[in-house]
Design an enzyme around this catalytic site. Sequence first.
Site, mmCIF file in Angstrom:
data_model
loop_
_atom_site.group_PDB
_atom_site.id
_atom_site.type_symbol
_atom_site.label_atom_id
_atom_site.label_comp_id
_atom_site.label_asym_id
_atom_site.label_seq_id
_atom_site.Cartn_x
_atom_site.Cartn_y
_atom_site.Cartn_z
ATOM 1 N N ASN A 45 0.869 -1.182 0.000
ATOM 2 C CA ASN A 45 0.000 0.000 0.000
ATOM 3 C C ASN A 45 0.908 1.235 0.000
ATOM 4 O O ASN A 45 1.454 1.618 1.031
ATOM 5 C CB ASN A 45 -0.892 -0.033 1.253
ATOM 6 C CG ASN A 45 -1.887 1.100 1.279
ATOM 7 O OD1 ASN A 45 -1.866 2.000 0.428
ATOM 8 N ND2 ASN A 45 -2.773 1.081 2.260
ATOM 9 N N ARG A 71 -2.386 -1.825 -3.587
ATOM 10 C CA ARG A 71 -3.664 -1.167 -3.306
ATOM 11 C C ARG A 71 -3.752 0.119 -4.139
ATOM 12 O O ARG A 71 -2.842 0.946 -4.106
ATOM 13 C CB ARG A 71 -3.753 -0.818 -1.826
ATOM 14 C CG ARG A 71 -5.055 -0.172 -1.505
ATOM 15 C CD ARG A 71 -5.133 0.249 -0.080
ATOM 16 N NE ARG A 71 -6.465 0.784 0.147
ATOM 17 C CZ ARG A 71 -6.898 1.149 1.313
ATOM 18 N NH1 ARG A 71 -6.140 1.029 2.369
ATOM 19 N NH2 ARG A 71 -8.115 1.630 1.444
ATOM 20 N N HIS A 95 -13.248 1.845 -0.054
ATOM 21 C CA HIS A 95 -13.159 0.804 0.986
ATOM 22 C C HIS A 95 -13.687 -0.539 0.465
ATOM 23 O O HIS A 95 -14.079 -1.407 1.252
ATOM 24 C CB HIS A 95 -13.984 1.152 2.253
ATOM 25 C CG HIS A 95 -13.520 2.350 3.003
ATOM 26 N ND1 HIS A 95 -14.400 3.239 3.572
ATOM 27 C CD2 HIS A 95 -12.283 2.805 3.294
ATOM 28 C CE1 HIS A 95 -13.721 4.191 4.187
ATOM 29 N NE2 HIS A 95 -12.429 3.961 4.018
ATOM 30 N N ASN A 106 -11.530 6.476 10.456
ATOM 31 C CA ASN A 106 -11.366 7.905 10.226
ATOM 32 C C ASN A 106 -12.120 8.286 8.960
ATOM 33 O O ASN A 106 -12.857 9.264 8.900
ATOM 34 C CB ASN A 106 -9.869 8.165 10.106
ATOM 35 C CG ASN A 106 -9.549 9.581 10.378
ATOM 36 O OD1 ASN A 106 -10.379 10.326 10.898
ATOM 37 N ND2 ASN A 106 -8.372 9.980 9.995
ATOM 38 N N ARG A 130 -13.940 14.809 7.465
ATOM 39 C CA ARG A 130 -14.658 15.054 6.202
ATOM 40 C C ARG A 130 -16.144 15.249 6.484
ATOM 41 O O ARG A 130 -16.705 14.593 7.355
ATOM 42 C CB ARG A 130 -14.498 13.863 5.251
ATOM 43 C CG ARG A 130 -13.075 13.613 4.848
ATOM 44 C CD ARG A 130 -12.957 12.368 3.974
ATOM 45 N NE ARG A 130 -11.741 11.640 4.296
ATOM 46 C CZ ARG A 130 -11.551 10.362 4.037
ATOM 47 N NH1 ARG A 130 -12.476 9.641 3.434
ATOM 48 N NH2 ARG A 130 -10.416 9.777 4.379
ATOM 49 N N GLU A 138 -14.677 -1.379 15.087
ATOM 50 C CA GLU A 138 -14.116 -2.495 15.855
ATOM 51 C C GLU A 138 -13.883 -2.135 17.325
ATOM 52 O O GLU A 138 -13.902 -3.007 18.184
ATOM 53 C CB GLU A 138 -12.770 -2.938 15.238
ATOM 54 C CG GLU A 138 -12.923 -3.598 13.885
ATOM 55 C CD GLU A 138 -11.592 -3.773 13.160
ATOM 56 O OE1 GLU A 138 -10.561 -3.935 13.826
ATOM 57 O OE2 GLU A 138 -11.592 -3.746 11.916
ATOM 58 N N GLU A 161 -7.723 -5.765 4.938
ATOM 59 C CA GLU A 161 -7.620 -5.418 3.515
ATOM 60 C C GLU A 161 -6.372 -6.023 2.872
ATOM 61 O O GLU A 161 -6.408 -6.450 1.724
ATOM 62 C CB GLU A 161 -7.609 -3.892 3.362
ATOM 63 C CG GLU A 161 -8.966 -3.297 3.708
ATOM 64 C CD GLU A 161 -8.924 -1.809 3.978
ATOM 65 O OE1 GLU A 161 -9.225 -1.049 3.056
ATOM 66 O OE2 GLU A 161 -8.595 -1.409 5.107
HETATM 67 P P1 ADP Z 1 -8.384 5.114 8.631
HETATM 68 O O1 ADP Z 1 -7.839 3.792 8.115
HETATM 69 O O2 ADP Z 1 -9.573 5.621 7.870
HETATM 70 O O3 ADP Z 1 -7.356 6.156 8.886
HETATM 71 P P2 ADP Z 1 -8.961 3.547 11.020
HETATM 72 O O4 ADP Z 1 -9.825 2.478 10.505
HETATM 73 O O5 ADP Z 1 -7.564 3.199 11.398
HETATM 74 O O6 ADP Z 1 -8.972 4.816 10.069
HETATM 75 O O7 ADP Z 1 -9.703 4.176 12.279
HETATM 76 C C1 ADP Z 1 -9.119 5.210 12.999
HETATM 77 C C2 ADP Z 1 -10.097 5.682 14.033
HETATM 78 O O8 ADP Z 1 -10.462 4.614 14.912
HETATM 79 C C3 ADP Z 1 -9.478 6.734 14.912
HETATM 80 O O9 ADP Z 1 -9.743 8.000 14.413
HETATM 81 C C4 ADP Z 1 -10.157 6.512 16.219
HETATM 82 O O10 ADP Z 1 -11.151 7.502 16.290
HETATM 83 C C5 ADP Z 1 -10.835 5.166 16.140
HETATM 84 N N1 ADP Z 1 -10.465 4.308 17.262
HETATM 85 C C6 ADP Z 1 -9.381 3.510 17.381
HETATM 86 N N2 ADP Z 1 -9.369 2.908 18.594
HETATM 87 C C7 ADP Z 1 -10.463 3.353 19.259
HETATM 88 C C8 ADP Z 1 -11.018 3.109 20.539
HETATM 89 N N3 ADP Z 1 -10.423 2.302 21.408
HETATM 90 N N4 ADP Z 1 -12.181 3.728 20.871
HETATM 91 C C9 ADP Z 1 -12.777 4.563 20.012
HETATM 92 N N5 ADP Z 1 -12.308 4.839 18.783
HETATM 93 C C10 ADP Z 1 -11.165 4.245 18.410
#
Ligand code: ADP
Length: 406
Positions: free
Chosen positions: A7, A88, A177, A206, A236, A329, A379
């Site tokens: 990636n 990716r 996604h 995010n 966003r 998750e 992924e």
């Molecule tokens: P991306 O791949 O779109 O950058 P992720 O799937 O890695 O995002 O998700 C990131 C988000 O997951 C973080 O912004 C955070 O808000 C959330 N996150 C991670 N761990 C926790 C947690 N323990 N409790 C609440 N939110 C969490």
Amino acid sequence: MIVLSVNAGSSSLKFQAYDMPEENVLISGVFERIGMKESFYTIKINGEKIKKEVELKNHESALEILMEELIDNQIVESLDEIKAIGHRIAQGGPYFDKTEEMTEENIKKVRELSALAPLHNPAAIKGIKAAKAVVPNALQAGAFDTAFHQTIEEENYLYPVPYEWCEKYNVRKYGFHGTSHKYVAYRMNEILGRYNTKLITCHIGNGASISAIKEGICINTSMGLTPNSGLMMGSRCGDMDPTVVTYMTKQLECTAEEMDEILNKQSGLLGISGISSDSRDIEDGMKIGNPRCNLAQKMFTNRIIDYIAKYYVELGGCDAIVFTAGIGENSIHTRREVIDGLAALGVKIDEEANECRGVERLITTEDSAIPCYIIPTNEELMIARDTYMLYQEKEKEKELIENEII
Ligand code: ADP
């Protein structure tokens, strides 16, 4: 056989090497600050994480170092053992509905689509070119974030704007996604033990998107032309009246690019809370009674509930709802709010089961009208699986040609 999942970002390169078809992860890691000062990489092998500071001139030097690591760690004896590399790629436009070999012709198409993904597609091309230079005998495959959504029908992917916009400028919904939605939908069907299912998959990180999937085929998704549509996200805005954009561009006397930056980087949870795009910070803010955090969270979950309700109707029912990605998750609070918001559909949370993070689990009660599951996404593995399948197809083709059957 070894398959590498890559990636590439503009200054980073994440990787994972798999032994296929067993799907064992042999090594994983990330190169950061490529082409910048203080570049470094971290690798994880046998449960141990190592960080090394090293000059990384470009993506090619990163891959060269990775190859040295594979040999030094005795993962391979020769680079010829790496049979295929899956890359990716964010935007496949209307051209790619599955993982494809990255021939020069296909790379040209990916480049052509850069206007729709200016940050992501050029970075992916860098990764592919570097991999071709460093491991020339491996099959180079492109796995597209948009591919899984190419089954969406015209009435769902078109915007109600002049029809020629789609024909001339490729303006339409593509969705993103896709690799994650495909992975969790496949796993959900495995758990349910059948494939004639109606699923709603919620990839809430995010970046966030929701898909409606019937019998393994995507029929609708919340992201659009770009990853800034549908749900409210970390920074966003997602869906809103398009006139906000033209009106505020005039009010702020800003350029289209500056407006794009505000809507992508200063909106969403960050824009409303005024403190952070990270849902953990929003939850902390709520604990101390910050009203803007309460508001941001409410808006965030309301939009998730809206899309689930919409897709429930569109699918004509639902066999399971899946939560995945960072927030899906890990955020006990967000899942609870979403499930409580679906009470009208007879969905009932199992509070005790929901008290968990990052595990595969059923989180609704036995009498819930729709079961909800957490399924951690993967992924990289999905890319490796698709790449492995493509490799096998290509090998079969070669065999048939050699035997003069084709
Ligand atoms: P991306 O791949 O779109 O950058 P992720 O799937 O890695 O995002 O998700 C990131 C988000 O997951 C973080 O912004 C955070 O808000 C959330 N996150 C991670 N761990 C926790 C947690 N323990 N409790 C609440 N939110 C969490």
